[in-house]
Design a protein around this motif. Structure first.
Motif, short mmCIF file in Angstrom:
data_model
loop_
_atom_site.label_atom_id
_atom_site.label_comp_id
_atom_site.label_asym_id
_atom_site.label_seq_id
_atom_site.Cartn_x
_atom_site.Cartn_y
_atom_site.Cartn_z
N ASP A 147 0.82 -1.22 0.00
CA ASP A 147 0.00 0.00 0.00
C ASP A 147 0.85 1.27 0.00
O ASP A 147 0.35 2.35 -0.28
N TYR A 148 2.12 1.14 0.35
CA TYR A 148 3.03 2.30 0.44
C TYR A 148 4.35 1.99 -0.27
O TYR A 148 5.41 1.90 0.35
N PRO A 149 4.34 1.84 -1.59
CA PRO A 149 5.54 1.40 -2.30
C PRO A 149 6.68 2.41 -2.31
O PRO A 149 7.81 2.05 -2.62
N ASP A 150 6.42 3.66 -1.95
CA ASP A 150 7.48 4.68 -1.94
C ASP A 150 8.38 4.58 -0.72
O ASP A 150 9.41 5.25 -0.66
N TYR A 151 8.00 3.76 0.26
CA TYR A 151 8.72 3.71 1.53
C TYR A 151 9.32 2.32 1.72
O TYR A 151 8.65 1.39 2.12
N MET A 152 10.61 2.19 1.42
CA MET A 152 11.29 0.92 1.52
C MET A 152 12.11 0.85 2.80
O MET A 152 12.50 1.87 3.37
N THR A 153 12.37 -0.38 3.23
CA THR A 153 13.25 -0.62 4.36
C THR A 153 14.05 -1.89 4.07
O THR A 153 13.83 -2.55 3.06
N GLN A 154 14.97 -2.21 4.97
CA GLN A 154 15.83 -3.37 4.73
C GLN A 154 16.19 -4.04 6.05
O GLN A 154 15.98 -3.48 7.12
N GLY A 155 16.74 -5.24 5.95
CA GLY A 155 17.23 -5.98 7.10
C GLY A 155 18.28 -6.98 6.67
O GLY A 155 18.34 -7.34 5.50
N LEU A 156 19.07 -7.42 7.62
CA LEU A 156 20.09 -8.43 7.32
C LEU A 156 19.49 -9.84 7.24
O LEU A 156 20.12 -10.75 6.72
N SER A 157 18.28 -10.00 7.78
CA SER A 157 17.55 -11.27 7.69
C SER A 157 16.11 -10.96 7.32
O SER A 157 15.65 -9.81 7.44
N LYS A 158 15.38 -11.97 6.90
CA LYS A 158 13.96 -11.79 6.57
C LYS A 158 13.19 -11.36 7.82
O LYS A 158 12.31 -10.51 7.74
N GLU A 159 13.55 -11.93 8.96
CA GLU A 159 12.88 -11.58 10.21
C GLU A 159 13.11 -10.11 10.56
O GLU A 159 12.18 -9.41 10.99
N GLU A 160 14.34 -9.62 10.38
CA GLU A 160 14.63 -8.21 10.65
C GLU A 160 13.87 -7.31 9.69
O GLU A 160 13.34 -6.27 10.08
N LEU A 161 13.77 -7.71 8.43
CA LEU A 161 13.00 -6.94 7.45
C LEU A 161 11.54 -6.85 7.88
O LEU A 161 10.95 -5.77 7.86
#
Length: 63
Positions: free
Chosen positions: A21-35
């Motif tokens: 619903d908010y494709p302009d706002y990305m984030t990241q993580g070192l693992s899938k769980e952190e993401l």
């Protein structure tokens, strides 16, 4: 509890993703769980107004 769809991919060492619903706002993580944790935090920030000028994808029904 509600279901929220997200899109994710792995790029090198990082898992990157965004809420559909908010494709302009990305984030990241070192693992899938952190993401996933980061996406939950992002959703909270978006819903309580911590992030200004939020653009959201919505659906328009036309006849």
């Amino acid at each position: 509890m509600k279901a929220v769809k997200f899109t994710s991919w792995k790029d090198g060492e990082f898992y990157i993703g965004f809420l559909n619903d908010y494709p302009d706002y990305m984030t990241q993580g070192l693992s899938k769980e952190e993401l996933v944790d980061n996406l939950k935090s992002l959703l909270h920030d978006l819903e309580v107004g911590e992030i200004p000028y939020v653009r959201k994808v919505e659906e328009l029904l036309v006849a």
